[in-house]
Design a protein around this motif. Structure first.
Motif, PDB file in Angstrom:
ATOM      1  N   GLN A   9      42.095  46.326  46.514  1.00 10.08           N
ATOM      2  CA  GLN A   9      41.346  45.628  47.558  1.00 10.08           C
ATOM      3  C   GLN A   9      39.928  45.229  47.135  1.00 10.08           C
ATOM      4  O   GLN A   9      39.148  44.746  47.959  1.00 10.08           O
ATOM      5  CB  GLN A   9      41.303  46.492  48.808  1.00 10.08           C
ATOM      6  CG  GLN A   9      40.918  47.932  48.503  1.00 10.08           C
ATOM      7  CD  GLN A   9      40.939  48.787  49.734  1.00 10.08           C
ATOM      8  OE1 GLN A   9      40.236  48.495  50.671  1.00 10.08           O
ATOM      9  NE2 GLN A   9      41.743  49.838  49.741  1.00 10.08           N
ATOM     10  N   LYS A  10      39.606  45.438  45.859  1.00 12.29           N
ATOM     11  CA  LYS A  10      38.250  45.115  45.410  1.00 12.29           C
ATOM     12  C   LYS A  10      37.956  43.626  45.549  1.00 12.29           C
ATOM     13  O   LYS A  10      38.814  42.790  45.287  1.00 12.29           O
ATOM     14  CB  LYS A  10      38.070  45.535  43.947  1.00 12.29           C
ATOM     15  CG  LYS A  10      38.184  47.027  43.736  1.00 12.29           C
ATOM     16  CD  LYS A  10      37.151  47.768  44.512  1.00 12.29           C
ATOM     17  CE  LYS A  10      37.192  49.251  44.261  1.00 12.29           C
ATOM     18  NZ  LYS A  10      36.372  50.005  45.188  1.00 12.29           N
ATOM     19  N   LYS A  11      36.713  43.342  45.927  1.00 13.98           N
ATOM     20  CA  LYS A  11      36.375  41.953  46.240  1.00 13.98           C
ATOM     21  C   LYS A  11      35.299  41.403  45.296  1.00 13.98           C
ATOM     22  O   LYS A  11      35.386  40.307  44.806  1.00 13.98           O
ATOM     23  CB  LYS A  11      35.880  41.926  47.695  1.00 13.98           C
ATOM     24  CG  LYS A  11      35.567  40.583  48.258  1.00 13.98           C
ATOM     25  CD  LYS A  11      36.777  39.983  48.971  1.00 13.98           C
ATOM     26  CE  LYS A  11      36.546  38.610  49.526  1.00 13.98           C
ATOM     27  NZ  LYS A  11      36.153  37.600  48.602  1.00 13.98           N
ATOM     28  N   ARG A  12      34.251  42.219  45.098  1.00 17.68           N
ATOM     29  CA  ARG A  12      33.133  41.762  44.242  1.00 17.68           C
ATOM     30  C   ARG A  12      33.081  42.650  42.997  1.00 17.68           C
ATOM     31  O   ARG A  12      32.801  43.851  43.105  1.00 17.68           O
ATOM     32  CB  ARG A  12      31.827  41.828  45.033  1.00 17.68           C
ATOM     33  CG  ARG A  12      30.649  41.260  44.308  1.00 17.68           C
ATOM     34  CD  ARG A  12      29.436  41.146  45.192  1.00 17.68           C
ATOM     35  NE  ARG A  12      29.447  39.940  46.014  1.00 17.68           N
ATOM     36  CZ  ARG A  12      28.399  39.483  46.674  1.00 17.68           C
ATOM     37  NH1 ARG A  12      27.238  40.124  46.615  1.00 17.68           N
ATOM     38  NH2 ARG A  12      28.488  38.384  47.403  1.00 17.68           N
ATOM     39  N   ILE A  13      33.339  42.047  41.832  1.00 21.74           N
ATOM     40  CA  ILE A  13      33.530  42.861  40.627  1.00 21.74           C
ATOM     41  C   ILE A  13      32.556  42.450  39.526  1.00 21.74           C
ATOM     42  O   ILE A  13      32.402  41.265  39.230  1.00 21.74           O
ATOM     43  CB  ILE A  13      34.977  42.668  40.090  1.00 21.74           C
ATOM     44  CG1 ILE A  13      35.972  42.945  41.220  1.00 21.74           C
ATOM     45  CG2 ILE A  13      35.284  43.569  38.914  1.00 21.74           C
ATOM     46  CD1 ILE A  13      36.967  41.837  41.370  1.00 21.74           C
ATOM     47  N   GLU A  51      35.055  37.702  43.713  1.00 22.66           N
ATOM     48  CA  GLU A  51      33.767  37.240  43.158  1.00 22.66           C
ATOM     49  C   GLU A  51      33.505  38.038  41.881  1.00 22.66           C
ATOM     50  O   GLU A  51      33.644  39.268  41.888  1.00 22.66           O
ATOM     51  CB  GLU A  51      32.648  37.500  44.155  1.00 22.66           C
ATOM     52  CG  GLU A  51      32.753  36.642  45.396  1.00 22.66           C
ATOM     53  CD  GLU A  51      31.745  37.048  46.452  1.00 22.66           C
ATOM     54  OE1 GLU A  51      31.267  36.169  47.167  1.00 22.66           O
ATOM     55  OE2 GLU A  51      31.443  38.243  46.572  1.00 22.66           O
ATOM     56  N   VAL A  52      33.149  37.335  40.805  1.00 21.19           N
ATOM     57  CA  VAL A  52      32.930  38.070  39.553  1.00 21.19           C
ATOM     58  C   VAL A  52      31.565  37.762  38.929  1.00 21.19           C
ATOM     59  O   VAL A  52      31.059  36.641  39.013  1.00 21.19           O
ATOM     60  CB  VAL A  52      34.028  37.772  38.494  1.00 21.19           C
ATOM     61  CG1 VAL A  52      35.344  38.404  38.851  1.00 21.19           C
ATOM     62  CG2 VAL A  52      34.197  36.288  38.254  1.00 21.19           C
ATOM     63  N   ALA A 172      28.307  45.244  44.475  1.00 20.93           N
ATOM     64  CA  ALA A 172      29.686  45.108  43.978  1.00 20.93           C
ATOM     65  C   ALA A 172      30.488  46.334  44.396  1.00 20.93           C
ATOM     66  O   ALA A 172      29.923  47.412  44.583  1.00 20.93           O
ATOM     67  CB  ALA A 172      29.674  44.997  42.457  1.00 20.93           C
ATOM     68  N   ASP A 173      31.808  46.168  44.549  1.00 22.46           N
ATOM     69  CA  ASP A 173      32.598  47.359  44.870  1.00 22.46           C
ATOM     70  C   ASP A 173      33.329  47.919  43.658  1.00 22.46           C
ATOM     71  O   ASP A 173      33.958  48.963  43.745  1.00 22.46           O
ATOM     72  CB  ASP A 173      33.546  47.137  46.067  1.00 22.46           C
ATOM     73  CG  ASP A 173      34.281  45.810  45.999  1.00 22.46           C
ATOM     74  OD1 ASP A 173      34.349  45.250  44.891  1.00 22.46           O
ATOM     75  OD2 ASP A 173      34.778  45.360  47.032  1.00 22.46           O
ATOM     76  N   LEU A 174      33.227  47.217  42.515  1.00 18.88           N
ATOM     77  CA  LEU A 174      33.861  47.741  41.296  1.00 18.88           C
ATOM     78  C   LEU A 174      33.093  47.281  40.068  1.00 18.88           C
ATOM     79  O   LEU A 174      32.689  46.121  39.979  1.00 18.88           O
ATOM     80  CB  LEU A 174      35.314  47.238  41.210  1.00 18.88           C
ATOM     81  CG  LEU A 174      36.106  47.637  39.965  1.00 18.88           C
ATOM     82  CD1 LEU A 174      36.339  49.147  39.917  1.00 18.88           C
ATOM     83  CD2 LEU A 174      37.463  46.923  39.912  1.00 18.88           C
ATOM     84  N   ILE A 233      25.055  55.799  38.444  1.00 20.29           N
ATOM     85  CA  ILE A 233      24.382  54.793  39.280  1.00 20.29           C
ATOM     86  C   ILE A 233      25.393  54.160  40.240  1.00 20.29           C
ATOM     87  O   ILE A 233      25.185  54.070  41.449  1.00 20.29           O
ATOM     88  CB  ILE A 233      23.738  53.697  38.391  1.00 20.29           C
ATOM     89  CG1 ILE A 233      22.664  54.316  37.491  1.00 20.29           C
ATOM     90  CG2 ILE A 233      23.161  52.558  39.239  1.00 20.29           C
ATOM     91  CD1 ILE A 233      22.098  53.377  36.432  1.00 20.29           C
ATOM     92  N   VAL A 234      26.512  53.733  39.667  1.00 18.33           N
ATOM     93  CA  VAL A 234      27.500  52.974  40.430  1.00 18.33           C
ATOM     94  C   VAL A 234      28.169  53.822  41.511  1.00 18.33           C
ATOM     95  O   VAL A 234      28.310  53.408  42.659  1.00 18.33           O
ATOM     96  CB  VAL A 234      28.551  52.401  39.444  1.00 18.33           C
ATOM     97  CG1 VAL A 234      29.774  51.914  40.166  1.00 18.33           C
ATOM     98  CG2 VAL A 234      27.944  51.245  38.669  1.00 18.33           C
TER      99      VAL A 234
END
Ligand SMILES: Nc1ncnc2c1ncn2[C@@H]1O[C@H](COP(=O)(O)OP(=O)(O)O)[C@@H](O)[C@H]1O
Ligand SMILES: N[C@@H](CCC(=O)OP(=O)(O)O)C(=O)O
Length: 301
Positions: A9-13, A51-52, A172-174, A233-234
């Motif tokens: 389900q990741k959207k912004r990577i 989104e990348v 970002a989620d990933l 950090i992430v």
């Protein structure tokens, strides 16, 4: 909560490629075939509605190869000159490859201040937001030609940390780090053949940090220690992170599909959920402590 559920389900990577992933180790020249596949994977992710952002290393290595320098430059000025030559060449090739699919890209070169100075950070974030709105794929690197953080001290600005800071900045989620190794082992497997592979990291503690050592190749810089630092950090910012080998660049698709590839560092929230699943008593204790803290706060206010 399984890997598939988390990753699909990741959207912004944010995807970071190390020097060793995009160049040939023997010559330092760009691996065009791999870069082309990488660009196609990125565009396909965009076609799926993701989104990348790319964080691409390689400026120093590519510049060094272009200038015909046999060994790693040993002065700061030489490294910076290599970076200036290499960054332009790298961008030219990215631009050409993205252009084949009519995908716009942008070069974003950051410095330490872009992250630590509040004003600069706000500006950088605004630029990224606008680029997303314009459907542009940002390609990020440190501004090596003028910055000394990474080149001289090998810490803040190394691209693993930089990628983590960018991921945090843009929400970002990933974060995916493509490296020259398939993920985190209990020790550097190039030095210790008995090192065991770690598939999932639920929580980063001192023991885990001690497992991660420096780089062993002539072109890589940070090694595993900067990757674990990036994970800290992430995962604190609510995103998950995967380290995988860039040998097979298609691994990015497998990661996104939730396959068991590389080492997955769970965000703090996901890590807690997994720990709770493994130990229901612990989950109950956590809930009770939370409730007790809440009523204590209500009493004292
Ligand atoms: N615990 C560890 N697990 C895996 N690799 C490790 C570990 N400690 C140190 N390393 C080293 O980190 C290297 C990967 O980092 P690096 O050389 O910076 O490459 P890249 O920039 O391509 O990621 C590995 O090749 C390995 O030698
Ligand atoms: N910014 C530098 C690379 C820094 C870096 O972290 O390199 P790497 O260990 O290959 O990801 C460059 O573009 O050469």
């Amino acid at each position: 909560m399984d890997r598939k559920e988390i990753l699909r389900q990741k959207k912004r990577i944010v995807i970071k490629v190390g020097t060793t992933t995009i160049t040939y180790e023997e010559t330092g020249n760009i691996n065009l075939e791999k870069l082309e596949k990488f660009v196609r994977i990125l565009i396909n992710l965009r076609n799926k509605g993701k989104e990348v952002i790319v964080v691409s290393s390689g400026a120093v290595g590519v510049g060094r190869a272009a200038l015909g320098l046999g060994k790693r430059p040993d002065t700061e000025a030489a490294k910076q000159a290599c970076a200036a030559v290499g960054q332009a060449r790298l961008m030219m090739i990215y631009e050409k490859l993205f252009n084949e699919y009519s995908q716009l890209t942008a070069q974003v070169l950051l410095t330490k201040e872009s992250v630590t100075n509040e004003e600069c950070r706000k500006n950088a974030k605004r630029t990224f937001d606008e680029l997303f709105r314009m459907n542009v794929v940002p390609i990020v690197n440190e501004n090596d030609a003028i910055s000394v953080d990474e080149l001289a001290y090998g810490n803040f600005g190394d691209n693993d940390t930089l990628a983590a800071n960018v991921a945090e900045m843009v929400g970002a989620d990933l974060l995916i780090l493509m490296s020259d190794i398939e993920g985190l082992y209990t020790d550097d497997p190039k030095q210790n053949p008995r090192a065991r592979f770690i598939h999932t990291v639920v929580r980063i503690d001192e023991k885990l940090e001690r497992m991660a050592k420096g780089a062993s190749s002539d072109f890589g810089t940070g090694g595993m220690s900067t990757k674990v630092n990036a994970a800290k950090i992430v995962t604190s910012s609510g995103a998950d992170m995967v380290i995988a080998s860039g040998d097979n660049i298609y691994a990015i698709n497998d990661i996104m599909a939730g396959k068991k590839i590389g080492t997955l560092f769970l965000s703090k929230e996901h890590g807690k959920a997994v720990e709770d699943e493994l130990s229901p008593e612990r989950a109950q204790f956590r809930r009770q402590s939370k409730k007790a803290r809440k009523s204590e706060n209500q009493r004292s206010s």
